[in-house]
Every structure is written in structure tokens, then in C-alpha cells.
Design a protein around this motif. Structure first.
Motif, short mmCIF file in Angstrom:
data_model
loop_
_atom_site.label_atom_id
_atom_site.label_comp_id
_atom_site.label_asym_id
_atom_site.label_seq_id
_atom_site.Cartn_x
_atom_site.Cartn_y
_atom_site.Cartn_z
N GLU A 1 -63.62 -5.13 3.54
CA GLU A 1 -62.65 -3.81 4.28
C GLU A 1 -61.64 -4.88 4.06
N VAL A 2 -60.48 -3.89 4.39
CA VAL A 2 -59.64 -3.87 5.29
C VAL A 2 -59.77 -3.06 6.88
N ARG A 3 -59.52 -3.22 7.60
CA ARG A 3 -59.47 -2.54 8.32
C ARG A 3 -57.92 -2.70 9.59
N ALA A 4 -57.64 -2.00 10.05
CA ALA A 4 -56.72 -1.94 11.96
C ALA A 4 -57.41 -2.60 12.74
N VAL A 5 -56.25 -3.52 13.84
CA VAL A 5 -56.67 -4.70 15.10
C VAL A 5 -56.24 -4.33 16.09
N PHE A 6 -55.84 -3.34 15.88
CA PHE A 6 -54.65 -2.37 17.29
C PHE A 6 -54.92 -1.06 17.80
N GLN A 7 -54.76 -0.79 18.94
CA GLN A 7 -55.68 0.52 19.12
C GLN A 7 -54.49 1.48 20.24
N MET B 1 -47.28 14.96 12.76
CA MET B 1 -48.13 15.94 13.71
C MET B 1 -47.11 16.70 14.69
N ALA B 2 -47.01 18.23 14.13
CA ALA B 2 -45.88 19.04 15.39
C ALA B 2 -47.45 18.29 16.78
N GLY B 3 -46.60 18.77 18.07
CA GLY B 3 -47.58 18.51 18.87
C GLY B 3 -48.51 17.67 19.77
N ALA B 4 -48.81 16.53 18.68
CA ALA B 4 -49.19 15.29 18.92
C ALA B 4 -48.59 14.19 18.72
N GLY B 5 -47.78 13.57 17.62
CA GLY B 5 -46.39 12.95 17.27
C GLY B 5 -46.20 12.13 16.37
N ALA B 6 -45.80 11.29 16.12
CA ALA B 6 -45.12 10.76 14.86
C ALA B 6 -45.39 9.44 14.63
N VAL B 7 -45.33 8.90 13.73
CA VAL B 7 -45.78 7.55 13.82
C VAL B 7 -45.08 7.00 12.15
N ALA B 8 -44.48 5.76 12.09
CA ALA B 8 -43.26 4.41 10.68
C ALA B 8 -44.44 3.58 11.59
N ALA C 1 -49.52 -3.49 0.19
CA ALA C 1 -49.75 -1.06 0.17
C ALA C 1 -51.14 -1.62 0.74
N ARG C 2 -51.93 -2.52 0.63
CA ARG C 2 -53.18 -2.08 0.82
C ARG C 2 -53.54 -2.47 2.15
N ALA C 3 -52.75 -3.24 3.10
CA ALA C 3 -52.68 -2.16 4.62
C ALA C 3 -52.16 -1.02 4.97
N ARG C 4 -51.66 -0.45 4.33
CA ARG C 4 -50.80 0.04 4.87
C ARG C 4 -52.15 1.71 5.27
N VAL C 5 -52.90 1.75 4.38
CA VAL C 5 -53.62 3.18 5.03
C VAL C 5 -54.78 3.11 6.15
N PRO C 6 -54.76 1.57 6.12
CA PRO C 6 -55.54 1.88 7.89
C PRO C 6 -55.32 1.24 8.89
N VAL C 7 -53.95 1.11 8.78
CA VAL C 7 -53.37 1.08 9.73
C VAL C 7 -52.54 2.01 10.03
N LEU C 8 -51.81 2.73 9.35
CA LEU C 8 -51.70 4.91 9.05
C LEU C 8 -52.98 5.07 10.08
N ILE C 9 -54.04 5.23 9.47
CA ILE C 9 -54.83 6.14 9.45
C ILE C 9 -55.32 5.89 11.05
N ALA C 10 -55.32 4.20 11.67
CA ALA C 10 -55.76 3.94 13.59
C ALA C 10 -54.71 4.61 13.81
N ALA C 11 -53.18 4.07 13.80
CA ALA C 11 -52.45 5.23 14.38
C ALA C 11 -52.28 6.87 14.66
#
Length: 306
Positions: A297-303, A248-255, A263-273
């Protein structure tokens, strides 16, 4: 590093390791070692097609060329129209025959007696764009997937330039096209360059087309489509084997890359990032089912610290 955990009936039954590269915040894991971004590479390759002279029928075609479509009728019809505009037909495609990627269009296709075809393959839009670029330049069509083909050399050069690093390795993607290894942080940098490029440049045209036509990037109800529809200005492209990139312009980027390819862990991790970058992103639950009903549920565990 553990980036997600699977919780069933209140008990953590498994964990997913991975890396999260962040431009504009804190990264997690080894984000400098190269990996294959799979289809998250596609927007970068579309930039190279434009730089090599591709003239799309309309800007929406750039979204499909950059996407991994679900094989819905509007996807397949557009791929066919792109080929016809280039004076070609589906027989020119060198991607493997496949069924629609999306569950709903796949079932509908099979109910109608359909069989696997190259034009149904989720990468057929990219291949149609590659072929159209070859036609414009007078490059050989039969060998457009060869690593020493002028087209593939142009694609590799663009991926290297946008990521800010040399290609670490060459591989063959699921569609038969060459795939270029770069680092997760290089992929994040490249996506940031797409959204922050000047209007009218190849980079910005690709980003704008994908954000304006997210259903062409993926499909009805698909994660990329839902996220880009829900967050104006967000660019998202998933890849196979637990890969995703967003900016997102002005906010940053993630990969990100989930080590086991889940694939099931991808979405929660992306949303958390993305939330760590300060973006308001809706929940896209990844339920754990038991007897056909959600029991976890599958949940992200980093911040992320911005």
C-alpha cells in the motif's frame, strides 16, 4: 518532508516528499513558497468568471467549468451545450486535442474509432466557460488564452484576492491557459473562503455546484467524486503533478503538493489531512500491485494536530 511511503510485502521500498498546508490545524513542510496548483486553481477561476458576468445555463455547469472531467458522454454533451448556448461551436476551443482522461471512456471512444478532439480534453469545460464569459463581455475570442487578455487579468485578480497574496509567477498549464503560482497555504485559504462564503455569492455558488454535482467535477468513480459523495459538505479538487485542495466549512482546509508529482501518494495524504481536521473520510486504497494482485500500500506518515 516525507508525507507518504510505499510499502511492498511489508518492506518500505520508497518514500514521497511533499508539503501539506492546513487551515485549522498543523501544516507540514514549506507551505509559504509558491507553486503551480494546476487544476486545483479552477474553482477560483470560475469565481472570476461569475464576477465577470458569466450567466450559466444552470448551476451544474459551474461544476463542469471548475472540473477536470473524465470525458464521459455526459461531460462532452454538456460542454457542447454550453458552447451552443454562447453561440459557439467546438472549433472555438483553444485547448489541445486529447482523448478522454478516464480509462473507461477512453477505451470506449477508441473502440468506436474516435480520435483526439479538443472537446474531449479534461479542461474543455473551463475553456467553454471562459469563451462564454468573453462573448458576454464582447472580448476577443481568438486570444482568450493570452496573459494580457481582459479575461486572464480578471482570473489572476480573483486568484490573488482569494488566496490573500500576490501572484508569484505566471506559467502555461497543460491546456494552454495561463496558470498562476501561489503558495499552498494560500490555496488552502482560498478553498476555505469558497465554502464559508455567504450563500448566493460567486464563491459559494461555485462550491455549492461542485458539491451538488461531483461527477461533473471529475467522473464516475474518480477520487474527487467519491470523496464529495461520501462526505457531505466537503469540497475537493485535485490537480496534476500531485496537487489537491479540499475544505469543509467549520472544520478547515488543506492543500498539498507531492514533490515528485506522484498521483498515487496524493489520495492517502489528502485523506490523512482531512481526518486530522476531524472529518470522517472513507478509505480509498492505493494498492501496490505484484502480479496483478495487491501486495502492499501507499500510506501517509504524518499526523495533524488540530
Amino acid at each position: 518532508m516525507i508525507v507518504a511511503e510505499v510499502v511492498r510485502s511489508g518492506f518500505v521500498e520508497s518514500v514521497h516528499h511533499g508539503v501539506v498546508a492546513v487551515v485549522g490545524g498543523e501544516s507540514f513542510g514549506d507551505v509559504a513558497s509558491p507553486f503551480f496548483p494546476r487544476s486545483s486553481n479552477k474553482p477560483l477561476q470560475t469565481v472570476a468568471l461569475l464576477e465577470s458576468g458569466l450567466v450559466p445555463r444552470e448551476e451544474a455547469d459551474l461544476a463542469l467549468i471548475s472540473g477536470s472531467h473524465d470525458g464521459e458522454p455526459f461531460h462532452v454533451e454538456r460542454v457542447g451545450a454550453m458552447l451552443v448556448a454562447a453561440g459557439l461551436g467546438p472549433e472555438s476551443l483553444r485547448c489541445p486535442a486529447d482523448l478522454p482522461l478516464g480509462e473507461t471512456p477512453r477505451r470506449a471512444w477508441l473502440r468506436g474509432g474516435g480520435e483526439a478532439e479538443p472537446i474531449l480534453m479534461n479542461c474543455s469545460g473551463k475553456h467553454a466557460g471562459m469563451l462564454a464569459t468573453c462573448v458576454i463581455n464582447g472580448w476577443p475570442l481568438d486570444s482568450y488564452l493570452a496573459v494580457d487578455h481582459p479575461l486572464q487579468k480578471a482570473l489572476a485578480d480573483a486568484v490573488s484576492r482569494l488566496s490573500g497574496e500576490p501572484i508569484a509567477a505566471l506559467g502555461v498549464d497543460g491546456c494552454g491557459a495561463p496558470i498562476f503560482a501561489i503558495s499552498p497555504i494560500g490555496l488552502a485559504r482560498a478553498f476555505q473562503r469558497l465554502v464559508e462564503a455567504e450563500p448566493g455569492t460567486p464563491e459559494r455558488r461555485v462550491a455549492d455546484a461542485m458539491r451538488a454535482h461531483p461527477a461533473l467535477v471529475a467522473g464516475t468513480g474518480a477520487e474527487d467524486t467519491v470523496l464529495m459523495d461520501a462526505v457531505p459538505g466537503l469540497l475537493v479538487k485535485k490537480g496534476a503533478d500531485g496537487v489537491a485542495a479540499a475544505a469543509m466549512a467549520g472544520a478547515g482546509a488543506v492543500a498539498l503538493k507531492i514533490s515528485d508529482g506522484s498521483a498515487r501518494a496524493r489520495v492517502p495524504v489528502l485523506i490523512a489531512a482531512l481526518r486530522g481536521l476531524g472529518l470522517e473520510v472513507p478509505d480509498l486504497p492505493e494498492p501496490v500491485l505484484g502480479g496483478g494482485r495487491p501486495v502492499g500500500e501507499v500510506r501517509a506518515v504524518f499526523q495533524i494536530a488540530g
